[in-house]
Write an enzyme that holds these catalytic residues in place. Sequence first.
Site, PDB file in Angstrom:
ATOM      1  CB  THR A  45       1.523   5.933   5.316  1.00 39.88           C
ATOM      2  OG1 THR A  45       1.571   6.398   3.960  1.00 39.88           O
ATOM      3  CG2 THR A  45       2.255   4.616   5.429  1.00 39.88           C
ATOM      4  CE1 TYR A 133      -1.113  14.111   1.733  1.00 43.62           C
ATOM      5  CE2 TYR A 133      -1.984  13.588   3.887  1.00 43.62           C
ATOM      6  CZ  TYR A 133      -1.584  13.192   2.644  1.00 43.62           C
ATOM      7  OH  TYR A 133      -1.655  11.861   2.289  1.00 43.62           O
ATOM      8  CE  LYS A 161       1.964  13.756   2.753  1.00 47.61           C
ATOM      9  NZ  LYS A 161       1.881  12.776   1.689  1.00 47.61           N
ATOM     10  CB  THR A 163       0.224  13.409  -2.590  1.00 44.26           C
ATOM     11  OG1 THR A 163       1.085  13.598  -1.458  1.00 44.26           O
ATOM     12  CG2 THR A 163       0.216  11.926  -2.926  1.00 44.26           C
ATOM     13  CG  ASP A 187       6.609   6.695  -2.238  1.00 42.19           C
ATOM     14  OD1 ASP A 187       6.208   7.848  -2.044  1.00 42.19           O
ATOM     15  OD2 ASP A 187       6.497   5.786  -1.412  1.00 42.19           O
ATOM     16  CD  GLU A 188       3.634   5.729  -7.055  1.00 47.85           C
ATOM     17  OE1 GLU A 188       4.329   5.959  -6.050  1.00 47.85           O
ATOM     18  OE2 GLU A 188       2.442   5.394  -6.997  1.00 47.85           O
ATOM     19  CB  SER A 204       3.593   4.712   2.033  1.00 46.23           C
ATOM     20  OG  SER A 204       3.609   4.332   0.666  1.00 46.23           O
TER      21      SER A 204
HETATM   22  C1  NAY Z   1       0.803   9.927   3.643  1.00 46.65           C
HETATM   23  O1  NAY Z   1       0.297  10.878   4.208  1.00 46.65           O
HETATM   24  O2  NAY Z   1       1.023   8.867   4.220  1.00 46.65           O
HETATM   25  C2  NAY Z   1       1.106  10.053   2.229  1.00 46.65           C
HETATM   26  O3  NAY Z   1       0.345  10.609   1.486  1.00 46.65           O
HETATM   27  C3  NAY Z   1       2.397   9.518   1.746  1.00 46.65           C
HETATM   28  C4  NAY Z   1       2.398   9.389   0.277  1.00 46.65           C
HETATM   29  C5  NAY Z   1       1.821   8.051  -0.120  1.00 46.65           C
HETATM   30  N1  NAY Z   1       0.419   8.224  -0.434  1.00 46.65           N
HETATM   31  C6  NAY Z   1      -0.514   7.407   0.017  1.00 46.65           C
HETATM   32  C7  NAY Z   1      -1.910   7.797  -0.284  1.00 46.65           C
HETATM   33  O4  NAY Z   1      -0.262   6.405   0.628  1.00 46.65           O
HETATM   34  O5  NAY Z   1       3.899   7.184  -0.618  1.00 46.65           O
HETATM   35  C8  NAY Z   1       2.679   7.502  -1.218  1.00 46.65           C
HETATM   36  C9  NAY Z   1       2.085   6.255  -1.869  1.00 46.65           C
HETATM   37  O6  NAY Z   1       1.713   5.299  -0.908  1.00 46.65           O
HETATM   38  C10 NAY Z   1       3.087   5.607  -2.814  1.00 46.65           C
HETATM   39  O7  NAY Z   1       3.571   6.536  -3.727  1.00 46.65           O
HETATM   40  C11 NAY Z   1       2.449   4.419  -3.558  1.00 46.65           C
HETATM   41  O8  NAY Z   1       1.505   4.868  -4.488  1.00 46.65           O
END
Ligand code: NAY
Length: 288
Positions: A45, A133, A161, A163, A187-188, A204
């Site tokens: 982000t 990460y 983390k 994801t 987040d979803e 994000s």
């Molecule tokens: C980061 O390092 O910024 C992240 O990975 C934060 C996690 C976000 N992933 C990305 C790829 O942006 O918050 C999530 C994501 O934007 C959110 O869930 C919407 O899909």
Amino acid sequence: MKGLYSALMCSFDEQGKVNEQGLREIVRHNIDVSKIDGLYVNGSTGENFLISKEQKKQIFDIVKDEAGDEVKLIAQIGALNIDEAIELAQFATSLGYDAISAVTPFYYKFEFEEIKDYYTTILEHVDNDLIIYSIPALTGVNMNLEQFGELFEHEQVIGVKFTAPDFFLLERIRHAFPDKLIYSGFDEMLLPASVLNVDGAIGSTFNVNGKRAKQIFELAQSGQIDEAREVQKVTNDLIAEILDNGLYQTIKEILIFKGVNAGLCRKPMKSLTDDGISKAKQIAEKYL
Ligand code: NAY
């Protein structure tokens, strides 16, 4: 180190330079309005993979100066150039960051032994805790339970983390490593991850929707699942509209609408059209 962390946005000007005042305002908004527990600095982000080493250092510096000790700070230092990763890890640690984090090395389809060596080498050079990460959708790096276990054997590797939408693997990691920190990264999917007892989340959308995220996390922790589902539903309506309009650009435009000088995204990310800017304002008015 538990709790909700905003994956911090950075304000860039039209030349792609860091807008210091704008970045400070984003930090303040996260602390004072979104009420987050911490900041994850220079992650996806933060457009980390689009900026120079000097800009990364500049951002680490400004964020620590603005946030001080008000919230926890995690510095994402992962870079394909391992010397750069080490230099950034040492720099962030010297500034007083509470932990470092490094994305799994990507692009060259490294073997697991190489990924493990990457983390071990970084940690030989820095006296700080590290959070892996893992974001397979963007890196192409998928690790299994045993491989996470091997990385967790290093005492400085304090967590991950996570994801990914793989709740089977998330549950297995939680069960096998109760003492490691697991942060949910989508987040979803915060509610299902919270039900599986993650220690926190890094997102994000928390830059603008931090209060709802905290509600979801706390309601789930206290077993109020129906209530948490309601908040996740509104949150996902919001996230769906943000994703549809352009993820980072729309979050920045919402921040701008709220009076925060969030600036532009770095090229090659495109800017919002006038229609996109109007849509972002509508989203802000509808949900925030
Ligand atoms: C980061 O390092 O910024 C992240 O990975 C934060 C996690 C976000 N992933 C990305 C790829 O942006 O918050 C999530 C994501 O934007 C959110 O869930 C919407 O899909």
